[in-house]
Design a protein around this motif. Structure first.
Motif, PDB file in Angstrom:
ATOM      1  N   GLN A  27      -6.929   8.303   1.584  1.00 52.06           N
ATOM      2  CA  GLN A  27      -6.137   7.210   1.024  1.00 52.06           C
ATOM      3  C   GLN A  27      -5.057   6.859   2.034  1.00 52.06           C
ATOM      4  OE1 GLN A  27      -4.688   7.915  -2.911  1.00 52.06           O
ATOM      5  NE2 GLN A  27      -3.613   5.960  -3.025  1.00 52.06           N
ATOM      6  N   TYR A  28      -4.816   5.560   2.233  1.00 51.64           N
ATOM      7  CA  TYR A  28      -3.836   5.143   3.229  1.00 51.64           C
ATOM      8  C   TYR A  28      -3.015   3.963   2.716  1.00 51.64           C
ATOM      9  CZ  TYR A  28      -7.805   2.073   4.009  1.00 51.64           C
ATOM     10  OH  TYR A  28      -8.851   1.211   3.815  1.00 51.64           O
ATOM     11  N   PRO A  29      -1.711   3.966   3.015  1.00 51.43           N
ATOM     12  CA  PRO A  29      -0.859   2.861   2.578  1.00 51.43           C
ATOM     13  C   PRO A  29      -1.080   1.633   3.468  1.00 51.43           C
ATOM     14  CG  PRO A  29       0.433   4.507   3.749  1.00 51.43           C
ATOM     15  CD  PRO A  29      -0.959   5.036   3.652  1.00 51.43           C
ATOM     16  N   ILE A  30      -1.231   0.486   2.841  1.00 51.69           N
ATOM     17  CA  ILE A  30      -1.379  -0.775   3.573  1.00 51.69           C
ATOM     18  C   ILE A  30      -0.045  -1.520   3.572  1.00 51.69           C
ATOM     19  CG2 ILE A  30      -2.564  -3.011   3.590  1.00 51.69           C
ATOM     20  CD1 ILE A  30      -4.932  -1.544   2.208  1.00 51.69           C
ATOM     21  N   ALA A  31       0.628  -1.479   2.440  1.00 55.58           N
ATOM     22  CA  ALA A  31       1.943  -2.095   2.246  1.00 55.58           C
ATOM     23  C   ALA A  31       2.676  -1.217   1.237  1.00 55.58           C
ATOM     24  CB  ALA A  31       1.770  -3.526   1.735  1.00 55.58           C
ATOM     25  N   GLY A  36      -5.195   1.605   0.263  1.00 59.87           N
ATOM     26  CA  GLY A  36      -6.648   1.560   0.343  1.00 59.87           C
ATOM     27  C   GLY A  36      -7.206   2.973   0.316  1.00 59.87           C
ATOM     28  N   PHE A  37      -8.484   3.093  -0.007  1.00 68.73           N
ATOM     29  CA  PHE A  37      -9.093   4.424  -0.022  1.00 68.73           C
ATOM     30  C   PHE A  37     -10.571   4.326   0.322  1.00 68.73           C
ATOM     31  CE2 PHE A  37      -9.367   2.804  -4.329  1.00 68.73           C
ATOM     32  CZ  PHE A  37     -10.681   3.064  -4.693  1.00 68.73           C
ATOM     33  N   ILE A  63      -9.154  -0.595  -3.112  1.00 70.92           N
ATOM     34  CA  ILE A  63      -7.712  -0.773  -2.987  1.00 70.92           C
ATOM     35  C   ILE A  63      -7.055  -0.554  -4.349  1.00 70.92           C
ATOM     36  CG2 ILE A  63      -7.784  -2.363  -1.019  1.00 70.92           C
ATOM     37  CD1 ILE A  63      -7.421  -4.659  -3.023  1.00 70.92           C
ATOM     38  N   SER A  64      -5.783  -0.206  -4.317  1.00 70.06           N
ATOM     39  CA  SER A  64      -5.009  -0.115  -5.554  1.00 70.06           C
ATOM     40  C   SER A  64      -3.623  -0.709  -5.305  1.00 70.06           C
ATOM     41  CB  SER A  64      -4.909   1.319  -6.066  1.00 70.06           C
ATOM     42  OG  SER A  64      -4.197   2.120  -5.163  1.00 70.06           O
ATOM     43  N   TYR A  65      -3.092  -1.329  -6.343  1.00 65.85           N
ATOM     44  CA  TYR A  65      -1.799  -1.995  -6.261  1.00 65.85           C
ATOM     45  C   TYR A  65      -0.929  -1.543  -7.429  1.00 65.85           C
ATOM     46  CZ  TYR A  65       1.679  -5.702  -6.047  1.00 65.85           C
ATOM     47  OH  TYR A  65       2.859  -6.402  -5.961  1.00 65.85           O
TER      48      TYR A  65
END
Length: 106
Positions: A27-31, A36-37, A63-65
């Motif tokens: 899992q990585y932060p985009i903003a 995203g994962f 993605i997750s928000y």
């Protein structure tokens, strides 16, 4: 990363199912509120009541928000392929899903 091995005994058929496999995820932060994962997995299954053996491969990206402190929405897409010694149990599956989740504070 997770590796596993398990055995299931079925009373109705007196059969045994043995599974082993693993999965890997990232899992990585985009903003600040968006991440995203990606996940990939493999499982090998054997069945004692038949000569069937399966190999199942899965890949998922999404993605997750964060809408609020305890609320997230997400979307993902994935593909799964099963090779089997029984033709009827072979398949290819493409899926898309959306979700909303709430996790209460403790």
């Amino acid at each position: 990363m997770r590796l596993y091995q398990n055995k299931s005994n079925y009373r109705s058929t007196r059969g045994v199912e043995r599974n082993r496999g693993g999965n890997l995820g990232y899992q990585y932060p985009i903003a600040p509120l968006l991440s995203g994962f990606a996940n990939a997995s493999y499982e090998h299954s054997k069945y004692s009541t038949q000569t069937r053996k399966d190999d199942t491969y899965t890949a998922i990206v999404g993605i997750s928000y964060s809408l609020a402190k305890n609320v997230q929405i997400g979307a993902d897409t994935g593909y799964e392929k099963r090779h089997s010694t029984n033709d009827i149990d072979k398949y290819d599956e493409f899926r898309v899903s959306m979700s909303i989740s709430y996790q209460p504070s403790m």
